[in-house]
Design an enzyme around this catalytic site. Structure first.
Site, PDB file in Angstrom:
ATOM      1  N   ASP A  79     -47.715  26.141  59.446  1.00  0.00           N
ATOM      2  CA  ASP A  79     -48.124  27.557  58.699  1.00  0.00           C
ATOM      3  C   ASP A  79     -49.538  27.317  58.071  1.00  0.00           C
ATOM      4  OD1 ASP A  79     -46.564  29.734  57.193  1.00  0.00           O
ATOM      5  OD2 ASP A  79     -48.362  28.980  55.813  1.00  0.00           O
ATOM      6  N   TYR A  84     -57.045  29.730  54.590  1.00  0.00           N
ATOM      7  CA  TYR A  84     -57.401  28.436  54.252  1.00  0.00           C
ATOM      8  C   TYR A  84     -58.507  27.527  55.012  1.00  0.00           C
ATOM      9  CZ  TYR A  84     -52.131  29.306  53.234  1.00  0.00           C
ATOM     10  OH  TYR A  84     -50.930  30.004  52.716  1.00  0.00           O
ATOM     11  N   LYS A 113     -52.398  34.213  59.073  1.00  0.00           N
ATOM     12  CA  LYS A 113     -52.111  35.369  58.244  1.00  0.00           C
ATOM     13  C   LYS A 113     -53.624  36.038  58.166  1.00  0.00           C
ATOM     14  CE  LYS A 113     -49.236  32.676  55.515  1.00  0.00           C
ATOM     15  NZ  LYS A 113     -49.787  31.222  55.326  1.00  0.00           N
ATOM     16  N   HIS A 146     -51.482  38.712  54.762  1.00  0.00           N
ATOM     17  CA  HIS A 146     -51.282  37.922  53.829  1.00  0.00           C
ATOM     18  C   HIS A 146     -50.822  38.215  52.462  1.00  0.00           C
ATOM     19  CE1 HIS A 146     -53.070  33.604  52.997  1.00  0.00           C
ATOM     20  NE2 HIS A 146     -52.092  33.768  52.008  1.00  0.00           N
TER      21      HIS A 146
HETATM   22  N1  LIG Z   1     -48.236  33.315  51.814  1.00  0.00           N
HETATM   23  C1  LIG Z   1     -48.905  32.754  50.909  1.00  0.00           C
HETATM   24  O1  LIG Z   1     -49.426  33.438  50.049  1.00  0.00           O
HETATM   25  C2  LIG Z   1     -48.704  31.224  50.436  1.00  0.00           C
HETATM   26  C3  LIG Z   1     -49.207  30.852  49.340  1.00  0.00           C
HETATM   27  C4  LIG Z   1     -49.200  29.353  48.915  1.00  0.00           C
HETATM   28  C5  LIG Z   1     -48.729  28.664  49.941  1.00  0.00           C
HETATM   29  N2  LIG Z   1     -48.528  28.993  51.299  1.00  0.00           N
HETATM   30  C6  LIG Z   1     -47.990  28.183  52.376  1.00  0.00           C
HETATM   31  O2  LIG Z   1     -46.967  27.363  51.710  1.00  0.00           O
HETATM   32  C7  LIG Z   1     -47.342  25.964  51.818  1.00  0.00           C
HETATM   33  C8  LIG Z   1     -46.520  25.228  50.871  1.00  0.00           C
HETATM   34  O3  LIG Z   1     -47.044  25.497  49.423  1.00  0.00           O
HETATM   35  P1  LIG Z   1     -47.968  24.408  48.540  1.00  0.00           P
HETATM   36  O4  LIG Z   1     -48.732  23.663  49.614  1.00  0.00           O
HETATM   37  O5  LIG Z   1     -48.412  25.396  47.537  1.00  0.00           O
HETATM   38  O6  LIG Z   1     -46.641  23.729  47.749  1.00  0.00           O
HETATM   39  P2  LIG Z   1     -45.607  22.684  47.998  1.00  0.00           P
HETATM   40  O7  LIG Z   1     -45.369  22.580  49.319  1.00  0.00           O
HETATM   41  O8  LIG Z   1     -44.494  22.981  47.100  1.00  0.00           O
HETATM   42  O9  LIG Z   1     -46.126  21.438  47.319  1.00  0.00           O
HETATM   43  C9  LIG Z   1     -47.107  20.550  48.136  1.00  0.00           C
HETATM   44  C10 LIG Z   1     -47.409  19.420  47.159  1.00  0.00           C
HETATM   45  O10 LIG Z   1     -46.360  18.769  47.092  1.00  0.00           O
HETATM   46  C11 LIG Z   1     -46.709  17.303  47.264  1.00  0.00           C
HETATM   47  N3  LIG Z   1     -45.571  16.841  48.060  1.00  0.00           N
HETATM   48  C12 LIG Z   1     -45.070  17.135  49.285  1.00  0.00           C
HETATM   49  N4  LIG Z   1     -43.797  16.491  49.592  1.00  0.00           N
HETATM   50  C13 LIG Z   1     -43.635  15.959  48.609  1.00  0.00           C
HETATM   51  C14 LIG Z   1     -42.407  15.195  48.240  1.00  0.00           C
HETATM   52  N5  LIG Z   1     -41.593  14.762  49.098  1.00  0.00           N
HETATM   53  N6  LIG Z   1     -42.557  14.454  46.942  1.00  0.00           N
HETATM   54  C15 LIG Z   1     -43.471  14.770  45.980  1.00  0.00           C
HETATM   55  N7  LIG Z   1     -44.327  15.211  46.104  1.00  0.00           N
HETATM   56  C16 LIG Z   1     -44.555  16.073  47.435  1.00  0.00           C
HETATM   57  C17 LIG Z   1     -47.986  17.437  48.147  1.00  0.00           C
HETATM   58  O11 LIG Z   1     -48.731  16.259  48.043  1.00  0.00           O
HETATM   59  P3  LIG Z   1     -49.056  15.421  49.387  1.00  0.00           P
HETATM   60  O12 LIG Z   1     -49.659  16.064  50.224  1.00  0.00           O
HETATM   61  O13 LIG Z   1     -50.038  14.232  48.746  1.00  0.00           O
HETATM   62  O14 LIG Z   1     -47.853  14.682  49.851  1.00  0.00           O
HETATM   63  C18 LIG Z   1     -48.735  18.686  47.650  1.00  0.00           C
HETATM   64  O15 LIG Z   1     -49.534  18.150  46.489  1.00  0.00           O
HETATM   65  C19 LIG Z   1     -48.634  26.115  51.828  1.00  0.00           C
HETATM   66  O16 LIG Z   1     -49.281  24.647  52.334  1.00  0.00           O
HETATM   67  C20 LIG Z   1     -49.124  27.205  52.738  1.00  0.00           C
HETATM   68  O17 LIG Z   1     -48.950  26.875  54.115  1.00  0.00           O
HETATM   69  C21 LIG Z   1     -48.411  30.160  51.355  1.00  0.00           C
END
Ligand SMILES: NC(=O)c1ccc[n+]([C@@H]2O[C@H](COP(=O)([O-])OP(=O)(O)OC[C@H]3O[C@@H](n4cnc5c(N)ncnc54)[C@H](OP(=O)(O)O)[C@@H]3O)[C@@H](O)[C@H]2O)c1
Length: 361
Positions: A79, A84, A113, A146
């Site tokens: 994704d 990004y 996106k 997006h």
């Molecule tokens: N469409 C949109 O507007 C939009 C907005 C936001 C995000 N997104 C997409 O969604 C993805 C995920 O969202 P996100 O990055 O905001 O949040 P998330 O996946 O909920 O959280 C990521 C964070 O959690 C940590 N983490 C990952 N696995 C873990 C585990 N098993 N235990 C503890 N901590 C853990 C990671 O740290 P480490 O890397 O150090 O493991 C990172 O800091 C994004 O990367 C992006 O691709 C889309």
């Protein structure tokens, strides 16, 4: 015209994909061999892996290593987004994997996106082509709008500022139906296999649906245990639109992100929730695995981001158990309608855009 297929019922999904997966994982030993991730079926008959690899806020050097790790572990849905600014490094890794014949293009599911600064009809093919160039691919598996609001275009500046030098320079003329028509043209041109939306509310999706001949295949939204978006998810199910959950673990990395700007964010501690911990103990799993498993059993695709090798693998090690009805009920009851990501914090003034999506919630 694409045909319509319903998302598989969970029972069918389990028998078709998870049972063979479970047997294979026992035979092969989970950590050493990448196994096939079960798929969901989109409304155009195409497959999407039931869990994806998020890449937002991952720095290039870290992401290059993490992506190798993720592909080794078995992730196939990556994704990303033009916004990004990491598509180039993703393209570099994918090119190497394909050149070394470790993967074929058709094994992958690559999603990008349309950025808010390209959110107008003439921006669609322009930015999709830029993403394809960055990713060194001929086509995407899915392209999403997006966000429903738009910024003015200002050269390569992805975050143009208004004369007050603080708020985002918005383009308020956004016509979502006209943008969607251009999205459909990209499928016709073969530049993306599927198209969808992100951060749209029900009214906005209805407007797109009424005026489309290709229906959106997916809606990507913030979704976690404390923000289950039940009405929006139900609406998507009724309309055969797959839901992709972003920030599924509660985006703990946002704390550091805010600190860069000398700001603070009050984040919920999903991974430390007592109910989730009790369920995790019952299955000898981590809380993150219970949370991710919960979405998949709800027919929702989570896309956790991690650059940590053990967490990358841990987040995928969720196909050897099944939450029972009581666990599912307890997890459903944790909803608090609590949003984490506030676009009005990230893009000052954007709540005044006519298509700002979160007013009706
Ligand atoms: N469409 C949109 O507007 C939009 C907005 C936001 C995000 N997104 C997409 O969604 C993805 C995920 O969202 P996100 O990055 O905001 O949040 P998330 O996946 O909920 O959280 C990521 C964070 O959690 C940590 N983490 C990952 N696995 C873990 C585990 N098993 N235990 C503890 N901590 C853990 C990671 O740290 P480490 O890397 O150090 O493991 C990172 O800091 C994004 O990367 C992006 O691709 C889309």
């Amino acid at each position: 015209m694409p045909t319509t297929h319903h998302l598989p019922e969970m029972k069918e999904f389990w028998i078709k994909f998870e049972l063979p997966f479970l047997i294979l994982s026992i035979l092969c030993g989970k950590q050493s061999i990448a196994l096939e991730i079960p798929n969901f079926i989109l409304n155009n008959g195409r497959r999407i892996p039931s869990i994806g690899f998020g890449t937002w806020m991952a720095k290039d050097q870290d992401l290059e290593i993490a992506l190798d790790e993720a592909l080794e572990a078995g992730y196939r849905y990556i994704d990303t987004a033009y916004l990004y600014e990491n598509e180039k490094v993703i393209g570099k890794v994918l090119k190497r994997w394909i050149a070394e014949k470790k993967l074929k293009r058709e094994d992958l599911f690559i999603l990008s996106k349309l950025p808010p600064s390209g959110n107008r009809p003439e921006g669609v093919s322009k930015y999709l082509k830029k993403s394809l160039e960055n990713l060194q691919l001929d086509y995407l598996d899915m392209y999403l709008i997006h966000v429903p609001f738009a910024f003015k275009e200002d050269g390569n500046n992805l975050y143009p500022l208004a004369p007050d030098n603080r708020s985002i320079d918005m383009d308020s003329t956004t016509d979502l139906r006209a943008i969607w028509q251009e999205m459909e043209q990209q499928v016709n041109a073969g530049l993306t296999k599927s198209i969808g939306l992100s951060n749209f509310n029900v009214t906005q999706i209805e407007r797109v649906l009424k005026n489309s001949w290709i229906k959106p295949s997916a809606l990507q939204i913030e979704l976690n245990l404390y923000l289950q978006q039940k009405k929006l998810v139900e609406f998507c199910k009724e309309n055969n639109i797959l839901v992709i959950a972003y920030s599924p673990l509660g985006s703990p990395g946002l704390r550091k992100f805010y600190e860069q700007f000398k700001e603070k964010i009050d984040l919920p501690d999903l991974l430390g929730d007592r109910t989730v911990k009790a369920i995790a103990d019952k299955y000898s799993k981590k809380t993150s695995q219970i949370i991710l498993r919960f979405y998949i059993q709800s027919g929702i695709v989570p896309i956790p981001k991690s650059i940590n090798p053990s967490r990358i693998r841990m987040n995928l090690d969720i196909f050897d158990f099944q939450l029972d009805d009581q666990d599912m009920g307890e997890l459903k009851s944790l909803d608090k309608n609590r949003r984490i990501l506030h676009f009005s914090d990230l893009f000052k003034g954007i709540q005044n855009h006519p298509e700002y999506p979160f007013k009706e919630q």
